[in-house]
Design an enzyme around this catalytic site. Structure first.
Site, PDB file in Angstrom:
ATOM      1  N   LYS A  76       0.806  -1.241   0.000  1.00  0.00           N
ATOM      2  CA  LYS A  76       0.000   0.000   0.000  1.00  0.00           C
ATOM      3  C   LYS A  76       0.833   1.281   0.000  1.00  0.00           C
ATOM      4  CE  LYS A  76      -4.424  -1.349   2.006  1.00  0.00           C
ATOM      5  NZ  LYS A  76      -5.448  -0.896   2.971  1.00  0.00           N
ATOM      6  N   ASP A 113     -10.270   3.675   1.725  1.00  0.00           N
ATOM      7  CA  ASP A 113     -10.548   3.158   3.070  1.00  0.00           C
ATOM      8  C   ASP A 113     -11.296   4.172   3.938  1.00  0.00           C
ATOM      9  OD1 ASP A 113      -9.500   0.623   2.706  1.00  0.00           O
ATOM     10  OD2 ASP A 113      -7.493   1.194   3.379  1.00  0.00           O
TER      11      ASP A 113
END
Ligand code: ATR
Length: 289
Positions: A76, A113
């Site tokens: 990520k 997210d």
């Protein structure tokens, strides 16, 4: 065989890169939506070991049909240098979970997210009659943990207008450095203060791994937490964590971690496959199966 393993057909494709990636639920999530909308498309697990990340990112724009990927652990943060554009929210979180191949072949990275977390709270508030009138910004929020997941949740809460965020972490220095980075709305608190931190709160979020299957329990007495406070756990194995069960037993509304996972997938699916998908009870059941 490369991670792409395309076969012969050029159909719209996406997938999730990670290492390991076997446990990712994203293929079930996107597979459900593809089928539900009758779309020709594929979404695959793409195992990419760290030493192959550079080669993968270089090849991605040239792979026939590939519209983009989701990114999971451990990539990520590592993908950032390969992206031509990074969404401001992803920059603040410091990590990317969704990549879209642009028409010119360049790569655009975002982080969904924070969106997924906020949407899961919004959906829960809409469905739960005990939460009529609940507003995330109306009272202080307590966030447990200061890792990567906490960063996304901090950004979501600040963007939703939360003006007091009590950040409690075992390693106090990490909470302190997030408070320094994200500004005066954040108060760093020591792990020993976690029970007292709940006084007057409107939201409690666990972003630590405590309570996850195979991990230690989250030892947190809830006595000081107002009964109207929403309790959210980003852990979703088990779905009903001990924290959520104890919260519900004393009358607090509670949101499990699956909602965040499902909602964070919506923007990527829309960008890759052109349809805005919905989170429904059928989707939850399919992803849990
Ligand atoms: P993620 O990216 O999922 O947030 P992470 O960066 O490894 O994962 O963060 C895990 C969080 O769980 C951290 O806040 C960690 O606390 P430390 O910063 O002190 O490591 C917290 N955590 C993990 N195990 C814990 C434990 N036994 N007690 C308290 N906190 C714990």
């Amino acid at each position: 065989m490369t991670a792409f393993d395309t076969g012969d057909d050029i159909i719209p494709r996406a997938g999730v890169i990670g290492w390991p990636v076997d446990h990712s639920r994203s293929p079930k999530l996107h597979g459900f939506w593809l089928q539900q909308h009758g779309l020709t498309g594929r979404y695959d697990r793409l195992p990419v070991p760290p030493e192959n990340l550079a080669a993968f990112m270089a090849a991605l724009p040239r792979e026939p049909g590939f519209r983009g990927v989701n990114v999971t652990i451990p990539h990520k943060v590592a993908v950032l240098p390969y992206l031509a554009q990074i969404d401001p929210v992803a920059r603040r979180i410091g990590a990317v979970n969704t990549i879209v191949v642009q028409p010119d072949g360049s790569l655009f990275g975002s982080n969904t997210d924070a969106f997924g977390f906020f949407e899961s709270l919004r959906a829960a508030a809409g469905e739960n009659e005990n939460m009529a009138g609940w507003q995330v910004a109306a009272a202080p929020a307590v966030v447990l943990g200061a890792g990567g997941a906490a960063r996304a949740i901090i950004v979501a809460l600040l963007d939703a207008g939360v003006s007091e965020l009590r950040l409690v972490n075992r390693s106090f220095d990490k909470a302190e450095s997030l408070a320094a980075e994200f500004g005066p709305a954040i108060t760093a608190l020591d792990w020993e203060e976690r029970a007292a931190a709940l006084g007057g709160a409107g939201l409690l979020v666990n972003t630590t791994s405590l309570g996850m299957t195979g991990q230690p329990a989250l030892d947190l007495p809830l006595d000081d937490l107002p009964r109207a406070a929403l309790v959210s756990d980003i852990v979703y194995t088990p779905l009903e964590t001990d924290l959520l069960a104890r919260a519900r037993a004393r009358g607090n509304p509670a949101v499990d971690g699956l909602g965040m996972l499902l909602h964070q997938g919506r923007p990527g699916f829309q960008a890759w496959f052109g349809v805005a998908p919905a989170v429904t009870p059928q989707l939850r059941a399919a992803v849990l199966a």
